[in-house]
Enzyme design. Structure first.
Site, PDB file in Angstrom:
ATOM      1  N   ARG A 110       0.860  -1.143   0.281  1.00 42.80           N
ATOM      2  CA  ARG A 110      -0.277   0.081  -0.796  1.00 42.80           C
ATOM      3  C   ARG A 110       0.747   0.907   0.112  1.00 42.80           C
ATOM      4  NH1 ARG A 110      -2.698   3.218   5.055  1.00 42.80           N
ATOM      5  NH2 ARG A 110      -3.954   4.523   3.707  1.00 42.80           N
ATOM      6  N   HIS A 155      -3.271  11.210   0.557  1.00 44.32           N
ATOM      7  CA  HIS A 155      -2.588  10.723   1.786  1.00 44.32           C
ATOM      8  C   HIS A 155      -1.883  11.548   2.509  1.00 44.32           C
ATOM      9  CE1 HIS A 155      -0.992   7.352   5.004  1.00 44.32           C
ATOM     10  NE2 HIS A 155      -1.172   8.704   4.560  1.00 44.32           N
ATOM     11  N   GLU A 201      -7.593   8.401   5.820  1.00 39.86           N
ATOM     12  CA  GLU A 201      -8.186   9.499   7.305  1.00 39.86           C
ATOM     13  C   GLU A 201      -8.855  10.454   7.126  1.00 39.86           C
ATOM     14  OE1 GLU A 201      -4.747   8.442   9.522  1.00 39.86           O
ATOM     15  OE2 GLU A 201      -5.024   6.209  10.112  1.00 39.86           O
ATOM     16  N   ASN A 341      -7.518   2.090   9.800  1.00 41.71           N
ATOM     17  CA  ASN A 341      -5.997   2.148  10.260  1.00 41.71           C
ATOM     18  C   ASN A 341      -6.689   2.107  11.638  1.00 41.71           C
ATOM     19  OD1 ASN A 341      -5.371   2.615   7.608  1.00 41.71           O
ATOM     20  ND2 ASN A 341      -4.528   4.520   8.131  1.00 41.71           N
ATOM     21  N   TYR A 343      -4.446   1.564  15.649  1.00 34.76           N
ATOM     22  CA  TYR A 343      -3.494   1.348  16.340  1.00 34.76           C
ATOM     23  C   TYR A 343      -3.883   1.138  18.474  1.00 34.76           C
ATOM     24  CZ  TYR A 343      -1.032   3.090  12.172  1.00 34.76           C
ATOM     25  OH  TYR A 343      -0.376   2.682  11.493  1.00 34.76           O
ATOM     26  N   GLU A 422      -3.976  -0.064   8.111  1.00 39.38           N
ATOM     27  CA  GLU A 422      -2.263   0.055   8.400  1.00 39.38           C
ATOM     28  C   GLU A 422      -2.943  -0.248  10.201  1.00 39.38           C
ATOM     29  OE1 GLU A 422      -1.530   4.500   9.004  1.00 39.38           O
ATOM     30  OE2 GLU A 422      -2.147   4.750   7.063  1.00 39.38           O
TER      31      GLU A 422
END
Ligand code: NOJ
Length: 536
Positions: A110, A155, A201, A341, A343, A422
């Site tokens: 990606r 991005h 995002e 994404n 985390y 991600e």
């Protein structure tokens, strides 16, 4: 048989963790046995990067200055005065980086396209053929090594001219500029690219760029921050509105003009914290739900159902822009997949019925405002952190959050196909073991993957996983101080050397590792230092 045995171990491990109150810590630190074969056939494993964070060469071959180039050179914007003018010099070292990807054994890569490299003046100028050539070389070299290009169109970076002319994403004009950029990408690369993400995002970018003022163009207003211009209660909503419409118009064009021939799929990528109630109080439970709605459903409800989440429409007044009926039609069902994404997880506390004044540095200001859903988010409960800290201020390690966020998207969006676009770990600042012996990153990846595998076993339609990130890079306002890479990049020579996590990932991908150090030694990883030494 072996597959069954190892899945049983994983399940036993997860149950033991769940039984303990300290699930988070236990699951991060303990050995987790997770294998590629715990994922479905055809599942794509890859690594992710973005153009601005690695390419450098910011004025080479016709590229124009982008919003971040200008921002980085404003004193005090980026930690240690860093900039990405050179970054990892991927623009000149892309072949080496593709060899690295190949040596890792990934199925997909990606990456994103630099808008200012391809269209230096947006739609006010022509296409920069050198930019097209660069991405053609990347795509062709990936494909010739059996690696699927998974391309993000936008991005965080766009030509500064669009900011100067009409204020970037605050203007509806940006929608047409984005559609134009996307069309050039489909025309130039769509014969070979089958996976597209329109925008990365929008939720996080608008929060930082227009609410907290820490990303360009650095707009905000009190109590969120002190910027020279901006309105934190309103501008993030306008910026996301324009991004969503730019996305929808792009997908309409792709489906009408390109899809039948190119046969690709298009998604959008959302930054997805998981939120857990701070207390058992039902108001905090509602606050956690609201946090999900105001951060994730803000982006995904419009592109799946055609309008903003009911939770946002309920709490916002006239500041929430409205979609016209023809806009709702093009927005509805405008994604083929959801990009997640993920985390970390945060606690959520209600600010409707209780006070949420933030007076110290441990909280973020503005949680008692509609734009934050009247939710205060924190990483600690009674002084105990929700998980282990990392190099990023609000990224605490909570592996179970991966399963929970996927479950949330599965339920709310009727199990639409998903990709984890991600997931990765940055070690707390200045930890030298991160340079080579990054065991904590391996543990993070294993434990998050174990919870992802469990979500998939429970029926979630997740089709792929991208590790963030291939190599240490320019981590936006943190500059080079925060490192997510599985390859270390020497700041002076820019040579790439694999960390232990790269060996672990390579072994995981070749499905031959229980012990990430000992096994699979026959496969060698690409290493700049060694390959240079050999050729000398
Ligand atoms: C998400 C962003 O897409 C990426 O650019 C960033 O580096 C990572 N999060 C880590 O913060």
């Amino acid at each position: 048989m072996w597959k069954k045995f190892s899945s049983t171990i994983t399940i036993v491990f997860l149950i033991l963790c769940a039984a303990a109150n300290s699930i988070v810590k236990a699951s991060f630190e303990d050995e987790v046995d997770i294998k590629r074969s715990d994922f479905p056939d055809g599942f794509l494993f890859g690594a992710a990067t973005s153009s601005y964070q690695i390419e450098g060469a910011n004025l080479e071959d016709g590229r124009s200055l982008c919003n971040w180039d200008v921002f980085c050179h404003i004193k005090g914007s980026i930690a240690n005065g860093d900039s990405a003018d050179i970054a990892e010099d991927h623009y000149n070292r892309y072949m080496e980086d593709i060899e690295i990807l190949h040596s890792l054994g990934v199925d997909a890569y990606r990456f994103s396209i630099s808008w200012s490299r391809v269209l230096p003046r947006g739609k006010f100028g022509g296409v920069n053929q050198a930019g097209i050539l660069f991405y053609n070389k990347i795509i062709d070299n990936l494909l010739s090594r059996g690696i699927e290009p998974f391309v993000t169109i936008h991005h965080f970076d766009y030509p500064q001219e669009l900011e100067n002319r009409y204020g970037g994403w605050l203007s509806h004009l940006m929608q047409e500029d984005f559609v134009h950029f996307a069309e050039i990408c489909f025309q130039s690369f769509g014969d070979r690219v089958k996976y597209w993400c329109t925008i990365n995002e929008p939720n996080l970018f608008s929060e930082f760029a227009y609410e907290r003022g820490t990303y360009p163009p650095a707009h905000c207003s009190p109590p969120f921050g002190n910027c020279s211009t901006g309105n934190s209660d309103v501008e993030p909503l306008i910026a996301v509105h324009n991004m969503l419409l730019g996305h929808a118009k792009t997908v309409k064009i792709y489906r009408e003009r390109f899809k039948s021939e190119q046969r690709g799929v298009v998604g959008i990528v959302v930054h997805s914290f998981m939120y857990k109630p701070l207390t058992e109080d039902k108001r905090d439970k509602e606050a956690a739900d609201r946090a999900l709605a105001f951060n994730i459903a803000w982006i995904l409800d419009p592109v799946v159902f055609g309008d903003y989440p009911p939770e946002m429409r309920h709490y916002h007044g006239s500041e929430l822009p409205k979609f016209a009926s023809e806009e709702r039609i093009i927005l509805r069902d405008s994604i083929d997949f959801i990009g997640i994404n993920h985390y970390a997880t945060l606690y959520a506390k209600d600010c409707i019925y209780s006070s949420c004044i933030c007076n110290d540095s441990s909280c973020t200001k503005g949680s008692d405002r509609a734009i934050r859903g009247f939710v205060y988010t924190a990483a600690e409960r009674d002084g105990v952190p929700i998980g282990e800290p990392t190099g990023m201020a609000r990224f605490f390690v909570v592996p179970r959050g991966m399963e929970e966020i996927v479950e949330y998207a599965k339920k709310r969006y009727l199990n639409k196909p998903m990709f984890v676009t991600e997931n990765g770990y940055s070690s707390p600042l200045n930890k030298v073991e991160d340079y080579h012996h990054d065991v904590k990153r391996i543990n993070y990846l294993k434990s998050y993957l174990a919870f992802l595998a469990r979500a998939i076993r429970n029926g979630a339609d997740v089709r792929g996983y991208f590790l963030w990130t291939l190599m240490d890079d320019f981590e936006w306002v943190n500059g080079y101080s925060v490192r997510f890479g599985i390859y270390r990049v020497d700041p002076q020579t820019l040579n790439r050397t694999p960390k232990l996590s790269a060996s672990w990932f390579r072994n995981f991908l070749s499905n031959c590792s229980l012990n990430y150090v000992e096994s699979c030694n026959s496969i060698s990883l690409m290493n700049t230092d060694e390959s240079r030494a050999q050729s000398e």
